[in-house]
Write a protein that holds these residues in place. Structure first.
Motif, PDB file in Angstrom:
ATOM      1  N   HIS A   1       4.859   7.427 -22.799  1.00 13.30           N
ATOM      2  CA  HIS A   1       4.116   7.293 -21.669  1.00 13.30           C
ATOM      3  C   HIS A   1       3.204   5.935 -21.686  1.00 13.30           C
ATOM      4  O   HIS A   1       1.718   5.803 -21.837  1.00 13.30           O
ATOM      5  CB  HIS A   1       3.107   8.035 -21.129  1.00 13.30           C
ATOM      6  N   ASP A   2       4.193   4.968 -21.588  1.00 13.04           N
ATOM      7  CA  ASP A   2       2.804   3.286 -21.656  1.00 13.04           C
ATOM      8  C   ASP A   2       2.796   3.084 -20.387  1.00 13.04           C
ATOM      9  O   ASP A   2       3.284   3.594 -19.633  1.00 13.04           O
ATOM     10  CB  ASP A   2       4.024   2.569 -23.161  1.00 13.04           C
ATOM     11  N   VAL A   3       2.099   1.913 -20.254  1.00 18.06           N
ATOM     12  CA  VAL A   3       1.907   1.128 -19.438  1.00 18.06           C
ATOM     13  C   VAL A   3       2.966   0.703 -18.079  1.00 18.06           C
ATOM     14  O   VAL A   3       2.988   0.943 -17.270  1.00 18.06           O
ATOM     15  CB  VAL A   3       0.759   0.238 -19.659  1.00 18.06           C
ATOM     16  N   ALA A   4       4.360   0.907 -18.731  1.00 18.29           N
ATOM     17  CA  ALA A   4       5.243  -0.254 -17.902  1.00 18.29           C
ATOM     18  C   ALA A   4       6.300   1.186 -17.385  1.00 18.29           C
ATOM     19  O   ALA A   4       6.207   1.249 -16.168  1.00 18.29           O
ATOM     20  CB  ALA A   4       6.498  -0.849 -18.806  1.00 18.29           C
ATOM     21  N   ARG A   5       5.604   2.459 -18.127  1.00 17.86           N
ATOM     22  CA  ARG A   5       6.217   3.455 -17.781  1.00 17.86           C
ATOM     23  C   ARG A   5       5.523   3.854 -16.179  1.00 17.86           C
ATOM     24  O   ARG A   5       5.408   4.053 -14.753  1.00 17.86           O
ATOM     25  CB  ARG A   5       6.440   4.370 -18.527  1.00 17.86           C
ATOM     26  N   TRP A   6       4.340   3.732 -16.437  1.00 22.42           N
ATOM     27  CA  TRP A   6       3.062   3.569 -15.396  1.00 22.42           C
ATOM     28  C   TRP A   6       3.581   2.817 -14.037  1.00 22.42           C
ATOM     29  O   TRP A   6       3.119   3.793 -12.775  1.00 22.42           O
ATOM     30  CB  TRP A   6       2.232   3.109 -15.759  1.00 22.42           C
ATOM     31  N   ALA A   7       3.420   1.941 -14.381  1.00 18.45           N
ATOM     32  CA  ALA A   7       3.707   1.121 -12.960  1.00 18.45           C
ATOM     33  C   ALA A   7       4.976   1.211 -12.362  1.00 18.45           C
ATOM     34  O   ALA A   7       5.396   1.208 -11.637  1.00 18.45           O
ATOM     35  CB  ALA A   7       4.112  -0.350 -13.449  1.00 18.45           C
ATOM     36  N   ALA A   8       6.237   1.526 -13.413  1.00 20.78           N
ATOM     37  CA  ALA A   8       7.234   1.567 -12.914  1.00 20.78           C
ATOM     38  C   ALA A   8       7.284   3.341 -11.762  1.00 20.78           C
ATOM     39  O   ALA A   8       8.264   3.244 -10.699  1.00 20.78           O
ATOM     40  CB  ALA A   8       8.173   2.411 -13.713  1.00 20.78           C
ATOM     41  N   GLU A   9       6.436   4.475 -11.911  1.00 22.58           N
ATOM     42  CA  GLU A   9       6.548   5.732 -11.733  1.00 22.58           C
ATOM     43  C   GLU A   9       5.924   5.884 -10.112  1.00 22.58           C
ATOM     44  O   GLU A   9       6.213   5.987  -8.969  1.00 22.58           O
ATOM     45  CB  GLU A   9       5.693   6.211 -12.239  1.00 22.58           C
ATOM     46  N   PHE A  10       4.850   4.473 -10.900  1.00 19.85           N
ATOM     47  CA  PHE A  10       3.712   3.840  -9.226  1.00 19.85           C
ATOM     48  C   PHE A  10       4.960   3.724  -8.202  1.00 19.85           C
ATOM     49  O   PHE A  10       4.865   3.986  -7.135  1.00 19.85           O
ATOM     50  CB  PHE A  10       2.775   3.128  -9.102  1.00 19.85           C
ATOM     51  N   LEU A  11       5.467   1.944  -8.422  1.00 20.66           N
ATOM     52  CA  LEU A  11       6.522   1.065  -7.416  1.00 20.66           C
ATOM     53  C   LEU A  11       7.234   3.047  -6.736  1.00 20.66           C
ATOM     54  O   LEU A  11       7.811   2.667  -6.033  1.00 20.66           O
ATOM     55  CB  LEU A  11       6.925   0.135  -8.075  1.00 20.66           C
ATOM     56  N   GLU A  12       8.298   3.136  -7.581  1.00 15.73           N
ATOM     57  CA  GLU A  12       9.189   4.035  -6.950  1.00 15.73           C
ATOM     58  C   GLU A  12       8.380   5.068  -6.339  1.00 15.73           C
ATOM     59  O   GLU A  12       9.198   5.670  -5.270  1.00 15.73           O
ATOM     60  CB  GLU A  12       9.767   5.237  -8.630  1.00 15.73           C
ATOM     61  N   ALA A  13       7.156   6.054  -6.604  1.00 18.00           N
ATOM     62  CA  ALA A  13       6.937   6.755  -5.434  1.00 18.00           C
ATOM     63  C   ALA A  13       6.950   6.545  -4.421  1.00 18.00           C
ATOM     64  O   ALA A  13       6.337   6.168  -3.178  1.00 18.00           O
ATOM     65  CB  ALA A  13       5.232   7.130  -6.300  1.00 18.00           C
ATOM     66  N   LEU A  14       5.975   4.954  -4.625  1.00 18.23           N
ATOM     67  CA  LEU A  14       5.997   3.985  -3.316  1.00 18.23           C
ATOM     68  C   LEU A  14       6.855   3.735  -2.530  1.00 18.23           C
ATOM     69  O   LEU A  14       7.263   3.800  -1.840  1.00 18.23           O
ATOM     70  CB  LEU A  14       4.666   2.540  -4.025  1.00 18.23           C
ATOM     71  N   ASP A  15       8.239   3.750  -3.396  1.00 12.83           N
ATOM     72  CA  ASP A  15       9.761   3.278  -2.706  1.00 12.83           C
ATOM     73  C   ASP A  15      10.149   4.569  -2.139  1.00 12.83           C
ATOM     74  O   ASP A  15      10.276   4.415  -0.858  1.00 12.83           O
ATOM     75  CB  ASP A  15      10.748   3.060  -3.613  1.00 12.83           C
ATOM     76  N   LYS A  16       9.822   5.309  -2.548  1.00  9.28           N
ATOM     77  CA  LYS A  16       9.964   7.203  -1.888  1.00  9.28           C
ATOM     78  C   LYS A  16       8.911   7.779  -0.358  1.00  9.28           C
ATOM     79  O   LYS A  16       9.391   8.653  -0.546  1.00  9.28           O
ATOM     80  CB  LYS A  16      10.037   8.302  -3.471  1.00  9.28           C
ATOM     81  N   SER A  17       8.165   6.961  -0.548  1.00 11.54           N
ATOM     82  CA  SER A  17       7.109   7.577   0.327  1.00 11.54           C
ATOM     83  C   SER A  17       7.503   7.337   1.506  1.00 11.54           C
ATOM     84  O   SER A  17       8.385   6.729   1.876  1.00 11.54           O
ATOM     85  CB  SER A  17       5.823   5.946   0.195  1.00 11.54           C
ATOM     86  N   GLU A  18       7.017   7.390   3.181  1.00 14.73           N
ATOM     87  CA  GLU A  18       6.769   8.450   4.007  1.00 14.73           C
ATOM     88  C   GLU A  18       7.935   6.674   4.707  1.00 14.73           C
ATOM     89  O   GLU A  18       8.956   6.755   5.511  1.00 14.73           O
ATOM     90  CB  GLU A  18       6.418   9.028   5.074  1.00 14.73           C
ATOM     91  N   TRP A  19       7.152   5.235   4.147  1.00 15.62           N
ATOM     92  CA  TRP A  19       7.879   4.567   4.678  1.00 15.62           C
ATOM     93  C   TRP A  19       9.577   4.252   4.740  1.00 15.62           C
ATOM     94  O   TRP A  19       9.684   4.007   6.255  1.00 15.62           O
ATOM     95  CB  TRP A  19       6.764   2.921   3.987  1.00 15.62           C
ATOM     96  N   SER A  20      10.232   4.254   3.336  1.00 21.67           N
ATOM     97  CA  SER A  20      11.390   4.108   4.139  1.00 21.67           C
ATOM     98  C   SER A  20      12.741   5.460   4.981  1.00 21.67           C
ATOM     99  O   SER A  20      13.307   5.002   4.512  1.00 21.67           O
ATOM    100  CB  SER A  20      11.825   4.539   2.253  1.00 21.67           C
ATOM    101  N   ARG A  21      11.577   6.261   5.327  1.00 25.12           N
ATOM    102  CA  ARG A  21      12.558   7.319   5.583  1.00 25.12           C
ATOM    103  C   ARG A  21      12.745   7.378   7.086  1.00 25.12           C
ATOM    104  O   ARG A  21      11.964   6.059   7.992  1.00 25.12           O
ATOM    105  CB  ARG A  21      11.795   8.291   5.721  1.00 25.12           C
TER     106      ARG A  21
END
Ligand code: GDG
Length: 484
Positions: free
Chosen positions: A464-484
């Motif tokens: 669980h390094d910082v690259a994974r942190w950033a990737a997980e946040f951006l992935e969740a943002l990508d999946k947030s309702e906006w894209s539905r």
């Protein structure tokens, strides 16, 4: 800048500092940090820009001294991507940054360990500066762009931005704790702040507890009905009349491999041995590394260490405590007072328990190069991290990444890091006896066990390094309702 960017990172500070020199030129220095290294690959891979303040003051139109003075623009190529400066005058920095951010929100969000100041003359510049940030972003973002806003200085930006640009995908991450609703209730502008944050599609925190506190605030002060993973908010611009804000925890981390690699270099290993030697080769080298901040509980460990000396649990010469306290927020009164208090405690302990040429505490109120910090981490047998409250605390993670062999981490339960680092010696910083016990326990735990605990913490950090942190946040943002 008329270019429209696909990805914007927004933080109070740019990843560079501008220092105006006496000869009128500006010296630009990169500020290395976890956030920059985490985002660098994302920034390079996108048509991206970073929006923030450079640390210098914009000319004050009412000052004769400033007459005719202009800011030198941020040169190309100093940052990891194009940098867009939001200019702030000295007066705005006093109200927005030293005032509302650091004298109101910072203490309130850290369990009110210092008394928060509630002043309209802090709030007004906070609103104005947040609006300036939002306006700059609104002008720069391409249609449908992604915007990632960081931290407590900019909590109104998501809503202000959405009002102007409902097409954007907006993420917000809070780097400090989010307080319980009962404490947040004190804030005269609690409703505006909660609404500000809910302008985002995704609001991220370090721990599940912070996320739950925020959802409870949305329920109590905005009369919304959150579920476990987010909340529906009214939105007249949407056909459904509402939209969903996702709320989740994303524990930040460090560039684990980089710390490990620095710690393994011959220079750093030699320096670690040299530091131990210079400190008199004590049986136990204990270490604290913090910004000099009242939330960090520097006094907690000084008190515990001093009492252990007084009681004879630590013999003079047997252990040395090195406390690195980096200068921080020196214009804020509470920080000036804290410095006096800490330095009084250190002076007393040295006076009462020092041996000639061997003070039991080494106190360093100076910034250090990262390699030197890593050498301290590598050298220390026991790392003391005892904040009264902390969003995450990266120092705890940096110690574990830099300290290859057996070593003990004494860690406050009230640091976000405690959620993941259960192999640390966890303490309640308010319980002086408990902290002393944990230190003694760490001193006498067999090396095999320390080694096992350290290995488990390191394994988790590598994954669980910082690259994974950033990737997980951006992935969740990508999946947030906006894209539905
Ligand atoms: C906020 C939250 C959260 C310190 N002295 C020197 C130096 N440092 C570096 C450390 C570490 C960083 O500063 C401090 O990070 P922390 O996480 O410990 O604390 P805050 O500054 O309060 O950060 C915190 C963090 O945001 C991230 O979300 O974890 O809870 O309060 O990296 O190494 N670095 C150098 N010289 C020093 O003298 N080079």
């Amino acid at each position: 800048m008329s270019h429209a960017f696909e990805f914007l990172v927004v933080a109070n500070r740019l990843p560079v500092s501008a220092d105006e020199q006496p000869d009128g030129t500006t010296l630009w220095t990169r500020s290395p940090g976890g956030l920059v290294s985490a985002l660098e690959p994302v920034l390079r891979g996108h048509d991206a820009a970073w929006v923030g303040w450079s640390g210098r003051f914009a000319p004050d139109p009412y000052s004769t001294e400033d007459y005719g003075r202009e800011l030198e623009p941020v040169p190309d190529g100093v940052g990891p991507c194009p940098l867009v400066e939001v200019e702030l005058s000295r007066e705005e920095v006093e109200g927005f940054y030293e005032g509302f951010a650091n004298s109101t929100l910072w203490p309130l969000y850290h369990d009110a360990v210092a008394t928060p100041s509630y002043h309209r003359h802090f709030w007004e510049p906070y609103v104005a500066v947040n609006q300036r940030f939002a306006n700059r972003i609104a002008d720069l973002a391409a249609e449908g762009a992604t915007v990632w806003v960081h931290d407590y200085q900019l909590q109104l930006v998501p809503r202000m931005l959405r009002d102007r640009r409902p097409d954007l995908r907006i993420g917000f991450f809070l780097h400090i704790p989010f307080p319980p609703a009962e404490l947040f209730a004190q804030l005269p502008w609690r409703q505006q702040i909660a609404e500000g944050l809910l302008g985002a599609d995704l609001v991220g925190f370090h721990t599940p507890g912070d996320a739950a506190n925020f959802l409870r605030v949305a329920e109590r002060f905005l009369r919304l009905s959150p579920d476990g993973t987010g909340v529906e908010v009214p939105d007249a611009t949407r056909p459904t009349g509402g939209r969903r804000v996702t709320v989740d925890d994303f524990p930040i981390s460090i560039d684990t491999r980089e710390y490990d690699a620095i710690a393994r270099t011959e220079e750093v290993q030699d320096r670690a041995a040299e530091l131990r030697e210079k400190l008199g080769n004590p049986r136990w080298l204990m270490l604290g590394v913090d910004r000099l901040d009242y939330t960090k509980g520097i006094d907690v460990r000084l008190k515990a260490f001093t009492e252990l000396l007084e009681e004879g649990a630590i013999q003079p010469g047997e252990a040395v405590l090195v406390q690195i306290a980096t200068p921080s927020r020196e214009n804020v009164e509470d920080y000036q007072r804290l410095r006096d208090e800490i330095e009084l405690m250190v002076g007393r302990a040295i006076g009462d328990h020092g041996l000639i040429g061997a003070p039991p505490i080494q106190y360093l109120h100076q910034p250090f190069a990262r390699e030197e910090l890593v050498a301290f981490y590598a050298a220390a047998d026991i790392m003391l991290v005892t904040p009264y409250r902390d969003g995450m605390n990266l120092v705890a993670k940096e110690y574990v990444a830099s300290h290859g062999g057996p070593g003990a981490l004494v860690l406050s339960e009230f640091a976000g890091a405690a959620v993941e680092m259960t192999d640390a010696f966890l303490v309640n910083p308010y319980d002086a006896e408990g902290v002393k016990h944990a230190i003694v326990d760490a001193m006498h735990t067999p090396h095999d066990e320390l080694d096992t605990r350290m290995r488990r913490m390191r394994a988790r950090l590598f994954e669980h390094d910082v690259a994974r942190w950033a990737a997980e946040f951006l992935e969740a943002l990508d999946k947030s309702e906006w894209s539905r």
